[in-house]
Design an enzyme around this catalytic site. Structure first.
Site, PDB file in Angstrom:
ATOM      1  N   LYS A 126       0.828  -1.204   0.000  1.00 18.71           N
ATOM      2  CA  LYS A 126       0.000   0.000   0.000  1.00 18.71           C
ATOM      3  C   LYS A 126       0.859   1.249   0.000  1.00 18.71           C
ATOM      4  O   LYS A 126       0.485   2.256  -0.591  1.00 18.71           O
ATOM      5  CB  LYS A 126      -0.953   0.009   1.210  1.00 18.71           C
ATOM      6  CG  LYS A 126      -2.098  -0.968   1.073  1.00 18.71           C
ATOM      7  CD  LYS A 126      -3.185  -0.710   2.110  1.00 18.71           C
ATOM      8  CE  LYS A 126      -4.338  -1.681   1.946  1.00 18.71           C
ATOM      9  NZ  LYS A 126      -5.335  -1.548   3.042  1.00 18.71           N
ATOM     10  N   LYS A 137      -4.854 -11.005  -7.155  1.00 23.86           N
ATOM     11  CA  LYS A 137      -6.102 -11.164  -6.419  1.00 23.86           C
ATOM     12  C   LYS A 137      -7.155 -10.170  -6.934  1.00 23.86           C
ATOM     13  O   LYS A 137      -6.803  -9.039  -7.285  1.00 23.86           O
ATOM     14  CB  LYS A 137      -5.804 -10.894  -4.934  1.00 23.86           C
ATOM     15  CG  LYS A 137      -6.953 -11.203  -4.005  1.00 23.86           C
ATOM     16  CD  LYS A 137      -6.665 -10.742  -2.587  1.00 23.86           C
ATOM     17  CE  LYS A 137      -7.977 -10.472  -1.876  1.00 23.86           C
ATOM     18  NZ  LYS A 137      -7.846  -9.902  -0.550  1.00 23.86           N
ATOM     19  N   LYS A 178     -11.186  -4.900  -4.603  1.00 24.02           N
ATOM     20  CA  LYS A 178     -12.309  -3.978  -4.731  1.00 24.02           C
ATOM     21  C   LYS A 178     -11.840  -2.598  -5.173  1.00 24.02           C
ATOM     22  O   LYS A 178     -12.642  -1.779  -5.576  1.00 24.02           O
ATOM     23  CB  LYS A 178     -13.116  -3.907  -3.430  1.00 24.02           C
ATOM     24  CG  LYS A 178     -12.355  -3.496  -2.211  1.00 24.02           C
ATOM     25  CD  LYS A 178     -13.217  -3.645  -0.960  1.00 24.02           C
ATOM     26  CE  LYS A 178     -12.328  -3.458   0.253  1.00 24.02           C
ATOM     27  NZ  LYS A 178     -12.890  -3.817   1.494  1.00 24.02           N
TER      28      LYS A 178
END
Ligand code: TRP
Length: 337
Positions: free
Chosen positions: A120, A202, A205
């Protein structure tokens, strides 16, 4: 004071979902759809973790809207607010308070090794804030406040569960047994639904490519279109094999929605090609999500009901959280008035 017994003999489950991005079928199959079965046998807490969400910059109105949405989705996926505790993290101040204390029992080096932090922070170079760094400590506080035994999470959260256990053990060893050491519960099937655009990644969202993820709230024709466009390989056989990441992912998704085994699916689509298979995956997915979407729409029209669920949930959660926090405060040496 003597360590209190748990109020029930039932084991405790805790899980959280961030109200950031639009939830995908990865969240549905890997988490939400399994949450309901736990409520029969466990004492369950399901939390909308809005405090975690602000480690990445959010648009305030969207964060608020998504907080309602995640709560509504929990219920739409089958969770009964009378059978478990549904609540919003920021409504229970004990989370932030315990997180501060646990920060002082978590090492800089440990946090530096978290792969999610590395990921991140490299994606948000303009905002590598301290909250992003101590994210796992807040997550540990979430879990430990409720003395959770079991934490259903996606495989990517396993490292955060490990650090939670380390923090809890460290605290228990320094003082006396205070926290239950939680186990991760990672569902075998559906733990990892991959992106439709790049099946080595993966499904996320927050993916910017709209065709990478199928959202729980996507309309039927959108779902079918996305599966039609799913990246596969140049072969034509619907079989699960190493190297066929795209098809393997579609087989997993089809299996999760239908309950069929891989062998059954391979037999069903023998000689039928990818086009037909992709359409079938799209259809079972859209069929399964239709009732969830209908219930979601009803719930989102009833804010008063959602707020009453939030209030009741926060009161129930805070009752348990306050007990753990007061023990912790006593043990570290704070004056209790
Ligand atoms: N970090 C989790 C995720 O992104 C969300 C989360 C926050 C969570 N607190 C939690 C999950 C406690 C389980 C338990 O998926």
């Amino acid at each position: 004071m003597i360590n209190e017994q748990k109020p029930t003999a039932k084991k405790t489950v805790f899980s959280g979902v961030q109200p950031s991005g639009n939830l995908t079928i990865g969240n549905y199959l890997g988490a939400l759809s399994n949450f309901t079965e736990f409520t029969e046998t466990y004492n369950c807490y399901y939390c909308v973790v809005d405090q975690h969400a602000i480690t990445i910059r959010q648009v305030p109105a969207e964060l608020r809207q998504r907080t309602y949405e995640v709560l509504a989705l929990y219920i739409a996926c089958g969770l009964d607010p009378d059978k478990c505790t549904l609540f919003v993290q920021s409504h229970v101040h004990e989370h932030a308070e315990l997180a501060w204390i646990l920060n002082c029992f978590t090492m800089f080096g440990e946090l530096s090794r978290m792969t999610q932090f590395k990921d991140k922070s490299s994606k948000n170079t303009g905002n590598v804030n301290a909250g992003l760094f101590t994210y796992p400590v807040l997550m540990a506080a979430d879990i430990l406040l409720y003395q959770a035994d079991l934490v259903p999470v996606g495989a990517d959260q396993n490292q955060h569960l490990e650090i939670t256990r380390d923090i809890a053990e460290r605290f228990n060893n320094l003082y006396s047994p205070t926290f239950t050491i939680p186990d991760a519960y990672i569902p075998k099937e559906g733990a990892k639904i991959m992106s439709l655009a790049d099946p080595t990644k993966k499904m996320s969202k927050s993916d910017e490519n709209d065709f990478a993820s199928v959202r729980i709230l996507d309309p039927r024709d959108g779902i079918i279109k996305k599966f039609k466009r799913a990246v596969t390989d140049s072969d034509t056989r619907v079989v699960m094999e190493p190297g066929k990441d795209g098809i393997n992912n579609l087989i997993t998704i089809y299996s999760c929605f239908t309950g069929k085994t891989v062998e059954e699916i391979e037999r069903e689509f023998e000689g039928r090609g990818y086009g037909e298979f992709k359409l079938a995956v799209g259809e079972v997915c859209a069929d399964a999500l239709a009732p969830v979407q209908a219930r979601f729409a009803e719930l989102m029209n009833d804010r008063a009901y959602l707020e009453s669920v939030m209030k009741t949930g926060a009161a129930k959660a805070s009752h348990t959280a306050a007990r753990t926090l007061s023990k912790v405060k006593r043990k570290v040496g704070f004056v209790i008035l």
